[in-house]
Scaffold this motif. Structure first.
Motif, PDB file in Angstrom:
ATOM      1  N   ARG A 225       0.923  -1.330  -0.078  1.00 51.72           N
ATOM      2  CA  ARG A 225       0.459  -0.245  -0.250  1.00 51.72           C
ATOM      3  C   ARG A 225       0.640   1.574  -0.554  1.00 51.72           C
ATOM      4  NH1 ARG A 225      -1.874  -4.335   2.309  1.00 51.72           N
ATOM      5  NH2 ARG A 225      -0.640  -4.125   4.203  1.00 51.72           N
ATOM      6  N   GLY A 226       1.950   1.224   0.398  1.00 53.48           N
ATOM      7  CA  GLY A 226       2.857   2.885   0.004  1.00 53.48           C
ATOM      8  C   GLY A 226       4.276   2.038  -0.315  1.00 53.48           C
ATOM      9  N   PRO A 227       5.396   2.967  -0.593  1.00 46.16           N
ATOM     10  CA  PRO A 227       6.353   2.965  -1.933  1.00 46.16           C
ATOM     11  C   PRO A 227       6.889   2.009  -1.379  1.00 46.16           C
ATOM     12  CG  PRO A 227       6.395   4.971  -0.176  1.00 46.16           C
ATOM     13  CD  PRO A 227       4.831   4.215   0.141  1.00 46.16           C
ATOM     14  N   VAL A 228       7.445   0.590  -2.748  1.00 50.78           N
ATOM     15  CA  VAL A 228       7.906  -0.311  -3.261  1.00 50.78           C
ATOM     16  C   VAL A 228       9.206   0.061  -3.629  1.00 50.78           C
ATOM     17  CG1 VAL A 228       7.708  -2.379  -4.632  1.00 50.78           C
ATOM     18  CG2 VAL A 228       5.803  -1.621  -3.543  1.00 50.78           C
ATOM     19  N   ARG A 229      10.317  -0.393  -3.212  1.00 48.43           N
ATOM     20  CA  ARG A 229      11.527  -0.297  -3.798  1.00 48.43           C
ATOM     21  C   ARG A 229      12.446  -1.477  -3.831  1.00 48.43           C
ATOM     22  NH1 ARG A 229      10.865   4.590  -0.734  1.00 48.43           N
ATOM     23  NH2 ARG A 229      11.752   3.679   1.224  1.00 48.43           N
ATOM     24  N   MET A 230      12.741  -1.743  -4.798  1.00 46.30           N
ATOM     25  CA  MET A 230      13.165  -2.825  -5.326  1.00 46.30           C
ATOM     26  C   MET A 230      14.439  -3.457  -5.897  1.00 46.30           C
ATOM     27  SD  MET A 230       9.837  -5.457  -5.067  1.00 46.30           S
ATOM     28  CE  MET A 230      10.732  -6.842  -5.227  1.00 46.30           C
ATOM     29  N   GLY A 231      15.983  -4.001  -5.263  1.00 44.46           N
ATOM     30  CA  GLY A 231      16.697  -3.515  -5.963  1.00 44.46           C
ATOM     31  C   GLY A 231      17.797  -2.855  -6.660  1.00 44.46           C
ATOM     32  N   SER A 232      18.954  -3.150  -7.264  1.00 45.82           N
ATOM     33  CA  SER A 232      19.953  -1.762  -7.804  1.00 45.82           C
ATOM     34  C   SER A 232      19.376  -1.252  -9.175  1.00 45.82           C
ATOM     35  CB  SER A 232      20.588  -2.253  -7.264  1.00 45.82           C
ATOM     36  OG  SER A 232      21.890  -1.608  -8.015  1.00 45.82           O
ATOM     37  N   PRO A 233      19.570  -0.085  -9.446  1.00 42.97           N
ATOM     38  CA  PRO A 233      19.221  -0.367 -11.285  1.00 42.97           C
ATOM     39  C   PRO A 233      19.964  -0.159 -11.914  1.00 42.97           C
ATOM     40  CG  PRO A 233      17.897   1.514  -9.357  1.00 42.97           C
ATOM     41  CD  PRO A 233      18.872   0.855  -8.713  1.00 42.97           C
ATOM     42  N   GLY A 234      21.506   0.103 -11.876  1.00 45.19           N
ATOM     43  CA  GLY A 234      22.678  -0.514 -12.313  1.00 45.19           C
ATOM     44  C   GLY A 234      22.782  -1.990 -12.440  1.00 45.19           C
ATOM     45  N   PHE A 235      21.615  -2.943 -12.033  1.00 40.64           N
ATOM     46  CA  PHE A 235      22.154  -4.062 -12.120  1.00 40.64           C
ATOM     47  C   PHE A 235      20.746  -4.632 -11.786  1.00 40.64           C
ATOM     48  CE2 PHE A 235      26.376  -2.569 -10.309  1.00 40.64           C
ATOM     49  CZ  PHE A 235      27.115  -2.549 -10.947  1.00 40.64           C
ATOM     50  N   PRO A 236      19.865  -5.154 -12.586  1.00 48.18           N
ATOM     51  CA  PRO A 236      18.569  -5.922 -12.438  1.00 48.18           C
ATOM     52  C   PRO A 236      18.890  -6.725 -12.504  1.00 48.18           C
ATOM     53  CG  PRO A 236      18.366  -3.841 -14.483  1.00 48.18           C
ATOM     54  CD  PRO A 236      20.294  -3.898 -13.796  1.00 48.18           C
ATOM     55  N   SER A 237      19.866  -7.637 -13.381  1.00 48.03           N
ATOM     56  CA  SER A 237      19.901  -9.383 -13.480  1.00 48.03           C
ATOM     57  C   SER A 237      20.130  -9.768 -12.281  1.00 48.03           C
ATOM     58  CB  SER A 237      21.132  -8.939 -14.810  1.00 48.03           C
ATOM     59  OG  SER A 237      22.530  -8.789 -13.446  1.00 48.03           O
ATOM     60  N   HIS A 238      20.045  -8.976 -11.169  1.00 51.72           N
ATOM     61  CA  HIS A 238      20.909  -9.436  -9.437  1.00 51.72           C
ATOM     62  C   HIS A 238      18.949  -9.857  -8.614  1.00 51.72           C
ATOM     63  CE1 HIS A 238      25.089  -8.049  -9.404  1.00 51.72           C
ATOM     64  NE2 HIS A 238      24.938  -8.952 -10.420  1.00 51.72           N
ATOM     65  N   LEU A 239      18.223  -9.298  -9.427  1.00 51.99           N
ATOM     66  CA  LEU A 239      17.110  -9.269  -9.064  1.00 51.99           C
ATOM     67  C   LEU A 239      16.066 -10.588  -9.591  1.00 51.99           C
ATOM     68  CD1 LEU A 239      15.037  -9.134  -6.557  1.00 51.99           C
ATOM     69  CD2 LEU A 239      14.666  -7.304  -7.576  1.00 51.99           C
ATOM     70  N   ARG A 240      15.477 -11.190  -8.999  1.00 50.88           N
ATOM     71  CA  ARG A 240      14.692 -12.891  -9.917  1.00 50.88           C
ATOM     72  C   ARG A 240      13.696 -12.312  -9.486  1.00 50.88           C
ATOM     73  NH1 ARG A 240      19.904 -13.502 -10.108  1.00 50.88           N
ATOM     74  NH2 ARG A 240      20.079 -15.260  -9.104  1.00 50.88           N
ATOM     75  N   VAL A 241      12.450 -12.288  -9.569  1.00 51.08           N
ATOM     76  CA  VAL A 241      10.964 -12.119  -8.861  1.00 51.08           C
ATOM     77  C   VAL A 241       9.410 -12.772  -9.683  1.00 51.08           C
ATOM     78  CG1 VAL A 241       9.392 -10.586  -7.332  1.00 51.08           C
ATOM     79  CG2 VAL A 241      11.505 -10.071  -7.771  1.00 51.08           C
ATOM     80  N   TYR A 242       9.245 -14.108  -8.886  1.00 52.76           N
ATOM     81  CA  TYR A 242       8.659 -15.042  -9.636  1.00 52.76           C
ATOM     82  C   TYR A 242       7.581 -14.939  -8.539  1.00 52.76           C
ATOM     83  CZ  TYR A 242      13.355 -17.079 -11.331  1.00 52.76           C
ATOM     84  OH  TYR A 242      14.207 -16.867 -12.601  1.00 52.76           O
ATOM     85  N   VAL A 243       5.882 -13.924  -8.755  1.00 56.02           N
ATOM     86  CA  VAL A 243       4.575 -14.224  -8.611  1.00 56.02           C
ATOM     87  C   VAL A 243       3.325 -15.182  -8.974  1.00 56.02           C
ATOM     88  CG1 VAL A 243       2.932 -12.835  -6.868  1.00 56.02           C
ATOM     89  CG2 VAL A 243       5.615 -12.265  -7.671  1.00 56.02           C
ATOM     90  N   ALA A 244       3.093 -16.695  -8.965  1.00 52.83           N
ATOM     91  CA  ALA A 244       2.415 -16.941  -9.031  1.00 52.83           C
ATOM     92  C   ALA A 244       0.897 -16.397  -9.004  1.00 52.83           C
ATOM     93  CB  ALA A 244       1.484 -18.291  -8.707  1.00 52.83           C
ATOM     94  N   GLY A 245       0.760 -15.736  -8.395  1.00 60.91           N
ATOM     95  CA  GLY A 245      -0.638 -14.559  -8.134  1.00 60.91           C
ATOM     96  C   GLY A 245      -0.690 -12.983  -8.830  1.00 60.91           C
ATOM     97  N   ALA A 246      -1.334 -12.052  -8.186  1.00 58.51           N
ATOM     98  CA  ALA A 246      -1.546 -11.118  -8.846  1.00 58.51           C
ATOM     99  C   ALA A 246      -1.147 -10.303  -7.896  1.00 58.51           C
ATOM    100  CB  ALA A 246      -2.685 -10.164  -7.891  1.00 58.51           C
ATOM    101  N   PHE A 247      -0.014  -9.161  -9.222  1.00 58.88           N
ATOM    102  CA  PHE A 247       0.827  -8.203  -8.335  1.00 58.88           C
ATOM    103  C   PHE A 247       0.523  -6.891  -8.086  1.00 58.88           C
ATOM    104  CE2 PHE A 247       5.432  -5.453  -9.256  1.00 58.88           C
ATOM    105  CZ  PHE A 247       5.882  -6.616  -8.608  1.00 58.88           C
ATOM    106  N   ASP A 248      -0.357  -6.514  -7.067  1.00 55.02           N
ATOM    107  CA  ASP A 248      -0.772  -5.393  -6.716  1.00 55.02           C
ATOM    108  C   ASP A 248       0.311  -4.180  -5.941  1.00 55.02           C
ATOM    109  OD1 ASP A 248      -2.621  -3.141  -5.630  1.00 55.02           O
ATOM    110  OD2 ASP A 248      -4.342  -4.722  -5.062  1.00 55.02           O
TER     111      ASP A 248
END
Length: 392
Positions: free
Chosen positions: A302-325
């Motif tokens: 419901r609030g701000p979301v910050r995930m990963g490093s813009p310089g190295f996006p390949s270092h974060l992999r996110v797999y979600v089976a359901g909704a992404f809200d």
């Protein structure tokens, strides 16, 4: 940021040697798992303990900057470009950010693609738009827009009728003889021949079973090494923080009204056997750290979301089976202010309807994508080579 009444788990990284065998977990030797310097390994078969390297999974899933299992709708100026995080901005060379839609593409504004574009049936419908593709175009249906311009830097294959104000193809245009080609000035090289059928650009018929991957780790995890209970974040109050070193970690669910800080200091995998439902989410990766985050349910914040490093996006992999809200109650279409996404997101059942300008470093694989206020994706080509770093 101030954390109040939070859960703080500080894990100490250790030397990690011998090759880990899933079959002998759960008395896991995290030291052996981590010391080799290999990427995260996930249990692919719970019955036999067979593993798959996380990099190999990522390189077969995130082959394009944007993949839509259904249609792609763009109604505001948008662009996709590419770089290599290991080399820095502007280092993509001749490679680009490609787009694939198993359904059709609807475009009413400008879309610039630094790689290739492939559209399924019914093809591309353009309304007073500019479509610029530096690579190849593969279109399983029509290419129509009487007031629109299409520019293709490579070859183009179009299976249906073509009706445009302007069409430029630097390579060869392949187009069936029985289909109409209505352009004031046709391309100089047109080959009248059958076109297609094409294999779908996005592997949606047999999606990765994210839930099964998670279930395979109910016992095959390293929680004990860092004193992490499987329900540690099932219902937290206030704000919470969790630090993950190298290893594989399992939680039943993540739920709390406050914000969650997830700090990753090594090569880690976090598997959540339910929903991630939080007030805010901050996923920080230390230099050299990587994270595979697999969620058997949905993700909402419901609030701000910050995930990963813009310089190295390949270092974060996110797999979600359901909704992404990422703005619960008003889906991802109003991405909270101050949010920043830098990673590769596999969301095969999520519909992304974006009514606010969205910018992402990494890639997106979703069920359907609609962008009405601009979509900008900076694709890190390094994700394609992660599989090469896996052991044979």
């Amino acid at each position: 940021m101030r954390w109040t009444h939070g859960l703080v788990l500080l894990a100490v990284t250790g030397a990690c040697s011998v090759d880990d065998s899933v079959a002998i977990l759960p008395e896991p030797d995290r030291a052996g798992y981590c010391a080799s310097g290999e990427q995260t390994r996930l249990v692919e078969d719970g019955a036999t303990g067979r593993e798959i390297c996380g990099g190999r999974l990522a390189s077969r899933v995130f082959t394009r900057a944007l993949c839509s299992c259904g249609e792609l709708v763009v109604s505001a100026s948008s662009a996709l470009d590419a770089f290599r995080g290991s080399l820095g901005p502007g280092s993509a060379g001749g490679a680009g950010a490609s787009v694939g839609a198993n359904g059709g593409v609807q475009l009413t504004s400008e879309l610039r693609v630094s790689g290739s574009l492939q559209a399924g049936d019914p093809g591309l419908a353009l309304g007073a738009a500019l479509l610029s593709i530096q690579g190849e175009l593969r279109d399983a249906g029509r290419l129509q827009g009487a007031s629109s311009t299409v520019r293709v830097g490579g070859d183009a294959w179009v299976a249906g009728d073509i009706e445009l104000q302007e069409l430029t193809v630097e390579g060869v245009l392949s187009h069936p003889a029985e289909r109409r080609l209505t352009v004031p000035q046709p391309p100089s090289r047109v080959r009248r021949e059958p076109v297609g059928p094409f294999a779908p650009p996005c592997s949606c018929d047999t999606p990765e079973d994210v839930g099964a991957y998670v279930k395979n780790h109910v016992a095959a995890h390293h929680n004990a090494d860092i004193g992490l209970a499987v329900d540690a974040l099932a219902d937290f109050s206030g704000d919470a923080a969790l630090e993950l070193p190298c290893g594989r970690f399992y939680l039943t669910r993540v739920h709390g009204a406050g914000s969650l800080l997830l700090r990753v200091t090594g090569r880690a995998a976090l598997l959540v056997d339910g929903d991630v439902d939080v007030g805010g989410l901050d996923v920080q990766l230390d230099e050299g750290a990587e994270l595979d985050l697999l969620v058997a349910g949905g993700v909402s914040a419901r609030g701000p979301v910050r995930m990963g490093s813009p310089g190295f996006p390949s270092h974060l992999r996110v797999y979600v089976a359901g909704a992404f809200d990422l703005d619960a109650g008003d889906p991802w279409n109003t991405l909270p202010e101050s949010s920043e996404l830098a990673g590769n997101f596999y969301l095969p059942r999520a519909n992304l309807d974006l009514s606010r300008r969205a910018e992402l470093s990494g890639s997106v694989f979703a069920q359907r994508v609609a962008a009405s206020a601009g979509l900008f994706i900076h694709y890190d080509l390094d994700v394609q080579g992660l599989g090469e770093r896996c052991p044979d």
